[in-house]
Enzyme design. Structure first.
Site, PDB file in Angstrom:
ATOM      1  N   TYR A 199       0.824  -1.214   0.000  1.00 29.59           N
ATOM      2  CA  TYR A 199       0.000   0.000   0.000  1.00 29.59           C
ATOM      3  C   TYR A 199       0.856   1.262   0.000  1.00 29.59           C
ATOM      4  O   TYR A 199       0.591   2.193   0.751  1.00 29.59           O
ATOM      5  CB  TYR A 199      -0.925   0.036   1.222  1.00 29.59           C
ATOM      6  CG  TYR A 199      -1.705  -1.226   1.444  1.00 29.59           C
ATOM      7  CD1 TYR A 199      -2.750  -1.578   0.592  1.00 29.59           C
ATOM      8  CD2 TYR A 199      -1.392  -2.073   2.497  1.00 29.59           C
ATOM      9  CE1 TYR A 199      -3.461  -2.734   0.788  1.00 29.59           C
ATOM     10  CE2 TYR A 199      -2.103  -3.243   2.699  1.00 29.59           C
ATOM     11  CZ  TYR A 199      -3.139  -3.573   1.842  1.00 29.59           C
ATOM     12  OH  TYR A 199      -3.829  -4.707   2.050  1.00 29.59           O
TER      13      TYR A 199
ATOM     14  N   ASP B  12     -13.886 -15.887   8.178  1.00 32.85           N
ATOM     15  CA  ASP B  12     -12.507 -15.559   7.825  1.00 32.85           C
ATOM     16  C   ASP B  12     -11.738 -15.416   9.134  1.00 32.85           C
ATOM     17  O   ASP B  12     -11.792 -14.369   9.781  1.00 32.85           O
ATOM     18  CB  ASP B  12     -12.492 -14.273   6.995  1.00 32.85           C
ATOM     19  CG  ASP B  12     -11.086 -13.821   6.641  1.00 32.85           C
ATOM     20  OD1 ASP B  12     -10.118 -14.383   7.196  1.00 32.85           O
ATOM     21  OD2 ASP B  12     -10.959 -12.909   5.803  1.00 32.85           O
TER      22      ASP B  12
ATOM     23  N   TYR C 186     -12.500  -6.770   6.340  1.00 32.81           N
ATOM     24  CA  TYR C 186     -11.325  -6.878   5.470  1.00 32.81           C
ATOM     25  C   TYR C 186     -11.083  -8.354   5.179  1.00 32.81           C
ATOM     26  O   TYR C 186     -11.006  -9.162   6.107  1.00 32.81           O
ATOM     27  CB  TYR C 186     -10.071  -6.264   6.117  1.00 32.81           C
ATOM     28  CG  TYR C 186      -8.857  -6.495   5.243  1.00 32.81           C
ATOM     29  CD1 TYR C 186      -8.633  -5.708   4.119  1.00 32.81           C
ATOM     30  CD2 TYR C 186      -7.971  -7.546   5.498  1.00 32.81           C
ATOM     31  CE1 TYR C 186      -7.554  -5.952   3.273  1.00 32.81           C
ATOM     32  CE2 TYR C 186      -6.898  -7.795   4.666  1.00 32.81           C
ATOM     33  CZ  TYR C 186      -6.690  -7.001   3.557  1.00 32.81           C
ATOM     34  OH  TYR C 186      -5.639  -7.256   2.720  1.00 32.81           O
TER      35      TYR C 186
HETATM   36  C1  LIG Z   1      -4.593 -10.522   6.261  1.00 36.43           C
HETATM   37  C2  LIG Z   1      -5.977 -10.953   6.043  1.00 36.43           C
HETATM   38  C3  LIG Z   1      -6.381 -11.495   4.804  1.00 36.43           C
HETATM   39  C4  LIG Z   1      -5.454 -11.585   3.612  1.00 36.43           C
HETATM   40  O1  LIG Z   1      -4.369 -12.435   3.836  1.00 36.43           O
HETATM   41  P1  LIG Z   1      -3.060 -12.297   2.907  1.00 36.43           P
HETATM   42  O2  LIG Z   1      -2.198 -13.441   3.343  1.00 36.43           O
HETATM   43  O3  LIG Z   1      -2.480 -10.956   3.204  1.00 36.43           O
HETATM   44  O4  LIG Z   1      -3.515 -12.424   1.499  1.00 36.43           O
HETATM   45  C5  LIG Z   1      -7.683 -11.905   4.684  1.00 36.43           C
HETATM   46  N1  LIG Z   1      -8.563 -11.814   5.706  1.00 36.43           N
HETATM   47  C6  LIG Z   1      -8.195 -11.319   6.909  1.00 36.43           C
HETATM   48  C7  LIG Z   1      -9.196 -11.270   8.017  1.00 36.43           C
HETATM   49  C8  LIG Z   1      -6.907 -10.866   7.120  1.00 36.43           C
HETATM   50  O5  LIG Z   1      -6.566 -10.339   8.304  1.00 36.43           O
END
Ligand SMILES: *Cc1c(COP(=O)(O)O)cnc(C)c1O
Length: 458
Positions: free
Chosen positions: A21, A261, A158
């Site tokens: 970024y 996630d 996110y």
């Molecule tokens: C960091 C993160 C991602 C993305 O993971 P990368 O390994 O950076 O591609 C996805 N979801 C959450 C909740 C994250 O904290």
């Protein structure tokens, strides 16, 4: 190359590399890492000066056991002496099979709910999210609902930087405005109320909005995707665990899959092994990453129920349509197995408890600062939220002078220390964060409100 001065290294970086970024800029603030051991990094600035700092970020949630951990080092070396990589198409190997078994054993489960038994190994968190979203769409198609192609998420989320993952990030604070033609179509429910101030009324009001939005769009939705309990990069927002049960209920009511996630929250960070465990809610699909290899190598995983796997495998496509070149990388799997072995030892629970207590008491003085809007902790995560945007360059430099590496964003200075952090390490982190915020952002003179190295009693 020998004889290259550190100053030269940073300049060479600025001439050739992109950073996360960041603009391609000859002035990009950078520190060179000369070495890393335990919780500490040895940094050198472009003025040539060295700074030993505690890594308050665990290298973005990943280095939970610290740098150069003997067990992880040994696992990597052992696998290196065997083989580092083989393709996963048509081939398999011990480290991948062991990792899948370990993940299935650890995953959230509840009576009467299908377990997460099938594992897809991905090369990063974003890719694991992509695969989860693809799987959900393929599942709906295979189940006779080809029109169900979109996703419901909650604002402030996110989920990664690839296109589909970006598309379920917060539609305002995420990157939607930069790619308007590519990220439309998903549906967003409000962000649940903050855990610290939620009341039964605000939670019920949120649930009512969730119900309405889900009902209005359910015919076109494949799945609900959220970060359970704690939204990370979207604003370090913790919300009540009961909201997870409400999301589960809405997903079930409308035939949607529920995707958690857990890429940031997984493996103990919030005080339970997975954030889902705070609510006893089991998703249909779960993504893990970040701490999976203890921060040694890039690896992530998607877990799903056997029902979903069977439906997709029996569908017209006949397969889950994804297959990274480095899928199931043996080196990464071997280190992940060693890391999960340490986690299974159970010491993380006491570690997270110790760190949580240290963050709670150590960050409390920051509440007194005029520039500070809120201070909050959840498990081994501590957050200082300012009224205004953080001066990232100045706060980073000030924290380094106090022996702490932080990477603030927006109006947040936050920490998720490695689990091996001692009480003294946590004290150094909280004191350094507070001092840096006070020096850069506060009109109150730092010495009136900053705890000493040894805390308030000294
Ligand atoms: C960091 C993160 C991602 C993305 O993971 P990368 O390994 O950076 O591609 C996805 N979801 C959450 C909740 C994250 O904290």
């Amino acid at each position: 190359m020998t004889g290259v001065t550190p100053r030269g290294l940073i300049q060479r970086d600025r001439a050739r590399l992109w950073h996360p970024y960041a603009p391609a800029s000859p002035d990009l603030p950078l520190w060179e890492v000369e070495s890393a051991d335990g919780v500490r990094l040895l940094l050198r600035g472009d003025d040539g000066r060295q700074h030993e700092v505690v890594d308050a970020m665990s290298s973005w949630w990943s280095v939970i056991h610290g740098y150069r951990h003997p067990v992880l080092d040994a696992a990597a070396k052992r696998q290196l002496d065997s083989f580092s990589h083989v393709m996963f198409g048509g081939l398999t190997h011990g480290p991948a099979v062991e990792l899948a078994e370990r993940l299935v054993d650890m995953a959230p489960s509840a009576p009467g709910r299908s377990r997460l038994e099938r594992v897809f190994l991905a090369d990063s968190g974003s890719v694991a999210v992509e695969v989860a979203l693809k799987l959900a769409v393929q599942f709906q198609t295979a189940s006779g609902h080809p029109q169900r192609q979109r996703f419901l998420s909650i604002r402030g989320g996110y989920h990664g930087d690839t296109f589909a993952a970006m598309g379920v990030c917060d539609p305002v604070d995420g990157m939607h405005s930069a790619f308007p033609g590519l990220l439309a179509g998903n549906v967003f429910a409000p962000r649940p109320p903050a855990a610290a101030s939620a009341t039964p009324e605000t939670v019920q009001a949120w649930a009512a909005e969730l119900r309405d939005i889900t009902a209005a769009h359910s015919g076109g939705l494949a799945a609900i995707i959220v970060e359970p309990l704690l939204q990370g990069a979207g604003g370090m927002h913790a919300y009540p665990a009961e909201c997870l049960a409400m999301l589960r209920q809405e997903a079930d009511r409308h035939g949607l899959l529920l995707i958690f996630d857990e890429i940031a929250t997984g493996f103990g960070r919030t005080g339970e092994l997975f954030a889902a465990d705070h609510a006893g809610v089991v998703p249909d699909i779960m993504c893990v990453g970040k701490a999976l290899t203890g921060g040694y190598l890039t690896l992530a995983a998607m877990l799903c129920t056997e029902d979903i796997a069977a439906a997709v495998s029996g569908g017209q496509a006949g397969a889950l349509l994804h297959g990274p070149t480095f899928m199931g990388n043996p080196l990464a799997c071997a280190v992940a197995n060693a890391s999960l072995g340490i986690i299974n030892g159970g010491g993380w629970r006491a570690d997270v408890g110790r760190i949580a207590a240290g963050l709670e008491s150590g960050l409390a003085p920051a509440r007194e600062l005029e520039a500070v809007r809120d201070v909050r902790t959840i498990g081994a995560v501590g957050v200082i939220e300012l009224h205004d945007a953080v001066d990232v360059t100045a706060v980073t430099a000030a924290a380094i002078r106090h022996g702490v590496w932080v990477r603030p964003f927006r109006n947040l200075v936050y920490t998720m220390p490695p689990y091996i952090s001692t009480a003294a390490d946590v004290e150094q982190i909280t004191a350094g964060m507070t001092a840096a915020v006070a020096e850069v952002h506060d009109r109150v003179p730092a010495r009136t409100c900053v705890p000493t190295r040894l805390g308030g009693a000294a």
